[in-house]
Design an enzyme around this catalytic site. Structure first.
Site, PDB file in Angstrom:
ATOM      1  N   GLU A 127       0.852  -1.199   0.000  1.00  0.00           N
ATOM      2  CA  GLU A 127       0.000   0.000   0.000  1.00  0.00           C
ATOM      3  C   GLU A 127       0.880   1.238   0.000  1.00  0.00           C
ATOM      4  OE1 GLU A 127      -1.013  -1.452   3.951  1.00  0.00           O
ATOM      5  OE2 GLU A 127      -1.220   0.636   4.590  1.00  0.00           O
ATOM      6  N   ASP A 131       2.493  10.470   3.187  1.00  0.00           N
ATOM      7  CA  ASP A 131       3.372  11.449   3.812  1.00  0.00           C
ATOM      8  C   ASP A 131       2.550  12.412   4.668  1.00  0.00           C
ATOM      9  OD1 ASP A 131       5.743  12.567   4.383  1.00  0.00           O
ATOM     10  OD2 ASP A 131       6.063  13.504   2.425  1.00  0.00           O
ATOM     11  N   TYR A 237      -4.850   2.412   8.685  1.00  0.00           N
ATOM     12  CA  TYR A 237      -4.057   1.311   8.130  1.00  0.00           C
ATOM     13  C   TYR A 237      -3.421   0.402   9.185  1.00  0.00           C
ATOM     14  CZ  TYR A 237      -0.296   4.729   8.947  1.00  0.00           C
ATOM     15  OH  TYR A 237       0.534   5.642   9.514  1.00  0.00           O
ATOM     16  N   LYS A 325      11.129   2.730  -0.078  1.00  0.00           N
ATOM     17  CA  LYS A 325      11.081   4.158  -0.389  1.00  0.00           C
ATOM     18  C   LYS A 325      11.358   4.400  -1.871  1.00  0.00           C
ATOM     19  CE  LYS A 325      10.804   6.905   2.762  1.00  0.00           C
ATOM     20  NZ  LYS A 325      11.576   7.282   3.903  1.00  0.00           N
ATOM     21  N   CYS A 430      41.587  16.385  18.327  1.00  0.00           N
ATOM     22  CA  CYS A 430      40.232  16.926  18.316  1.00  0.00           C
ATOM     23  C   CYS A 430      40.285  18.403  17.934  1.00  0.00           C
ATOM     24  CB  CYS A 430      39.615  16.769  19.701  1.00  0.00           C
ATOM     25  SG  CYS A 430      38.081  17.676  19.890  1.00  0.00           S
ATOM     26  N   CYS A 433      39.195  20.688  21.166  1.00  0.00           N
ATOM     27  CA  CYS A 433      39.941  20.859  22.414  1.00  0.00           C
ATOM     28  C   CYS A 433      41.408  20.452  22.285  1.00  0.00           C
ATOM     29  CB  CYS A 433      39.285  20.079  23.556  1.00  0.00           C
ATOM     30  SG  CYS A 433      39.489  18.303  23.404  1.00  0.00           S
ATOM     31  N   CYS A 448      37.454  11.809  20.277  1.00  0.00           N
ATOM     32  CA  CYS A 448      38.224  12.705  21.129  1.00  0.00           C
ATOM     33  C   CYS A 448      38.287  12.092  22.528  1.00  0.00           C
ATOM     34  CB  CYS A 448      37.520  14.050  21.188  1.00  0.00           C
ATOM     35  SG  CYS A 448      38.085  15.075  22.542  1.00  0.00           S
ATOM     36  N   CYS A 454      36.196  18.745  26.925  1.00  0.00           N
ATOM     37  CA  CYS A 454      36.104  19.161  25.521  1.00  0.00           C
ATOM     38  C   CYS A 454      34.858  20.027  25.331  1.00  0.00           C
ATOM     39  CB  CYS A 454      36.029  17.922  24.631  1.00  0.00           C
ATOM     40  SG  CYS A 454      35.802  18.344  22.896  1.00  0.00           S
TER      41      CYS A 454
END
Ligand code: IVH
Length: 725
Positions: A127, A131, A237, A325, A430, A433, A448, A454
């Site tokens: 079916e 949306d 549904y 989809k 990182c 930091c 990190c 951080c």
């Protein structure tokens, strides 16, 4: 609207920075009005123009891209104007598949789970996937009593008064309806109705981007009269709680909904084979533009309800359904830079900065590059992807956008690679930091090690802490958090979650002589007395929260909502969980069982070694314990109600399945035992209570016999637990 007219090409760096800041503020305000209040003050075109300008400036000055840039954000937190409703049966989402092969895999996995031969009949319904937004309508003694949105799947918003204004939703069901029944489906708006509404609303300056947003906004009105004036529709549904079985098949039940007066989708059909399913998918896709409402795929569901019941659920989605989809949209553009974002758990994620390009009607300037290996052309299991092609700055790339998913780079155009380009070198520090960023054995992600020091993680941790499914504190968006975090004033600083709760106190303690000072929140632009009071109220309202929300809010690695709930249901009090985690000893290698506390944690249904280790590690860190103590001084996690123990002959038992099973697959056996409250183990030990052995059982059966553990066969198993579970 205040959009500077200076051409982007002639902006100085300084002007560009100032304008990006202004655009971030202005777009955030529009987002709030649009998503939070469903009351936009600009047209979509004006809004898009702002976003586009922001994107163009960012493309020219990538180094100026702000952390709060609109290109990095989606929407604003929803409002909490409606009362909460707890769903009697959770409202789950669907898994997505994108290709014919995926559908084949889905069908095969259903067959495997049910232990069906390749030629045994297996019917699916197909079916359209509407949306709109999902809705649960509860009828008691035939009368509509509650209408709730999906919310987080467990708790939704009570929109009963608004739903009653939708003419095509029956207020009363015929006498053959069960005493209690929850009819579920999609509230949506037809495209033509949406366009008419746009015209009607244009004068008020209020508009919606698409029929889906329009349906959502129309439903979340405080005044039901407004909802009544909006052309909302509903397709039934699915269903939630029901006091009696509704039928034998999906198809039959939906037809029954039709007989009760609900609108049901006339494109729903039964398919007896994979070919029929795919044929139906293509037919619906071909008619997509002609259908009067928006759809984004086709949903397949196992038709027989006894099969659905056996298949059951994973944590968020049923095993018996999937959404196929429609294909994602693609476009080609140039990769201008690769930036590294640090997530709340310290994960370093590479983000592609792109020349702005329209993909399926949306301007895209950023896309995810997943991880270090992905850039190099290496897949998750070490196999080459894109035939081993790496991705470099300057490359012409193919961007893909599928539904609401973050756009991704799926390939490059090798012929367009500029001469002299160099492979991208992933940083080992990182960017936020400067701490080392390390990659654990077998992990795709570099992280990190800066933890709580951080700044990238701190802001993210606070943001996660107040987010909707965690403590759900309204009024603390990303911008506000960054403001408090970056403030150097003691009465304003929020560096850790506990500081949120001391903010009001710190403000109240400011001496009167500081009236008018920028240390007082109400004097700061964007706050004001009313919003300050609202914020403090929102914070105070969360001084008591459920144990599972509190645990989820801590942002411990691998402890998402589902695991937080599992742990809460087992331990019942946060204190008990913490004590156990602090005493638990992580096993040091194979053969080391850990201590009793460790065993208790890994014994919780659904919790494995990785999650347990993350939990124990968290409480082993002193700074985490301090942060939790500081929080507990302000917030009380309420004890979980013990859920009525599952009463079944195997509840609480540890079971091992071995040998070949003939009436059910191993997966089904495991899911069934867990549903009955048992724990399923992979090997036989002194702790095993029961072994279910099929033909060909070997060493496990031997061990069980030696240890004197009860052994039964598959038929005896069904005799004991029944078939209909
Ligand atoms: S069945 C247990 N059928 O899709 C799952 N869902 O991605 C029950 N949706 O939240 C859902 N059309 O809002 C189902 N024909 C359809 C649908 C549909 C749209 C939505 C629904 C759900 C989401 C999951």
């Amino acid at each position: 609207m205040s959009k500077s007219q200076t051409p982007v090409e002639t902006l100085t760096q300084e002007d560009a920075a100032a304008e990006l800041e202004r655009l971030a503020d202005e777009i955030a305000a529009h987002d709030r009005r649009y998503h939070g209040e469903d009351a936009p003050t600009v047209s979509d075109a004006e809004y898009d123009a702002l976003k586009l300008r922001n994107a163009q400036i960012e493309a020219r000055f990538p180094e100026l891209i702000r952390d709060d840039s609109p290109s990095r954000r989606v929407g604003a937190a929803p409002s909490t104007a409606f009362a909460e409703v707890r769903h009697a049966v959770p409202m789950l989402s669907l898994d997505n598949v994108f290709s014919d092969e995926d559908v084949l895999d889905f069908v095969a996995s259903v067959r495997r789970f049910l232990n069906l031969a390749a030629d045994a009949p297996l019917v699916f319904t197909a079916e359209p996937k509407i949306d709109g937004l999902s809705m649960s309508l509860r009828y008691e003694k035939g009368r509509l009593v509650t209408a709730a949105t999906r919310g987080d799947g467990t708790t939704g918003e009570n929109v009963t008064a608004n739903i009653r204004t939708i003419a095509e939703i029956p207020q009363q069901l015929p006498p053959d309806a069960p005493d209690v029944v929850e009819v579920r489906g999609e509230v949506y708006m037809r495209r033509d109705d949406f366009l008419d509404l746009q015209k009607r609303m244009a004068e008020s300056g209020q508009t919606f981007a698409n029929p889906r947003n329009s349906a959502a906004g129309s439903l979340r009105q405080k005044n039901p009269e407004v909802t009544k004036s909006r052309p909302l529709k509903f397709f039934a549904y699915a269903w939630g709680e029901s006091s009696e079985p509704l039928g034998a098949t999906q198809y039959e039940v939906v037809q029954r909904f039709g007989a009760w007066g609900f609108r049901i989708n006339d494109r729903m059909v039964r398919c007896a084979s994979l070919d029929e399913m795919l044929e139906q998918y293509r037919a619906i896709e071909a008619d997509r533009a002609e259908l009067p409402y928006d759809i984004d795929g086709v949903v397949y569901k196992v038709d027989r309800l006894d099969f659905q019941e056996r298949l059951g659920f994973r944590s968020r989605s049923p095993r018996w359904a999937t959404a196929h989809k429609f294909p994602a949209e693609k476009a080609t553009t140039v990769l201008t830079a690769i930036d590294i974002q640090v997530g709340r758990t310290g994960a370093l994620t590479p983000v592609a900065r792109l020349e702005p390009v329209t993909v399926g009607g949306v301007v895209v300037v950023n896309a995810t590059l997943h991880n270090e290996d992905y850039i190099k052309g290496i897949g998750n299991s070490g196999q080459p992807i894109r035939e081993g092609r790496d991705i470099r700055v300057g490359d012409t790339v193919i961007v893909q956008r599928a539904g609401d998913v973050i756009p991704q780079i799926i390939d490059i155009v090798p012929e367009k690679r500029p001469a002299g380009s160099k492979p991208y070198v992933f940083p080992d520090r990182c960017p936020a930091c400067g701490s080392h960023a390390v990659r654990e054995e077998g992990e795709a992600v570099r992280r990190c090690t800066g933890g709580l020091i951080c700044p990238a993680q701190a802001v993210e941790r606070i943001r996660h802490f107040v987010s909707r499914n965690a403590l759900d504190i309204e009024g603390l968006g990303e911008k506000q958090i960054e403001f408090f975090f970056n403030s150097d004033k003691p009465a304003l600083k929020i560096a850790a979650p506990a500081d949120i709760f001391s903010l009001k106190r710190r403000q109240e303690e400011l001496p009167a002589s500081l009236e008018g000072s920028l240390e007082r929140l109400e004097n700061i632009e964007g706050f004001g007395a009313v919003s300050v009071r609202k914020l403090f109220d929102a914070i105070d309202a969360r001084r008591e929260v459920s144990f599972s929300r509190f645990l989820f809010a801590l942002g411990i690695r691998h402890i998402g909502e589902t695991n937080a709930k599992r742990l809460a249901r087992h331990f019942l009090s946060f204190q008990k969980l913490r004590e156990t985690a602090e005493l638990a000893k992580i096993p040091e290698g194979k053969g080391d069982p850990g201590n009793a506390e460790w065993q208790e944690i890994v014994g919780v249904n659904g919790i494995g070694g990785i999650v347990a280790e993350a939990l124990v590690d968290f409480f082993a860190e002193e700074h985490n314990r301090e942060a939790v103590d500081a929080l507990l001084a302000e917030v009380t996690p309420t004890d979980e109600e013990p859920v009525g123990e599952v009463s079944s002959p195997v509840a609480g038992k540890t079971i091992v399945f071995t040998g070949s099973l003939e009436k059910m697959s191993r997966d089904e056996a495991k899911a069934m035992a867990e549903r009955l409250g048992a724990k399923v183990a992979g090997s036989v030990s002194k702790k095993t209570d029961l072994v279910v052995a099929g033909p060909g059982a070997g060493s496990k059966l031997k061990t069980a016999t030696e240890l004197g553990i009860e052994v039964i066969d598959e038929d005896q198993w069904f005799e004991r637990v029944g078939r209909g579970v």
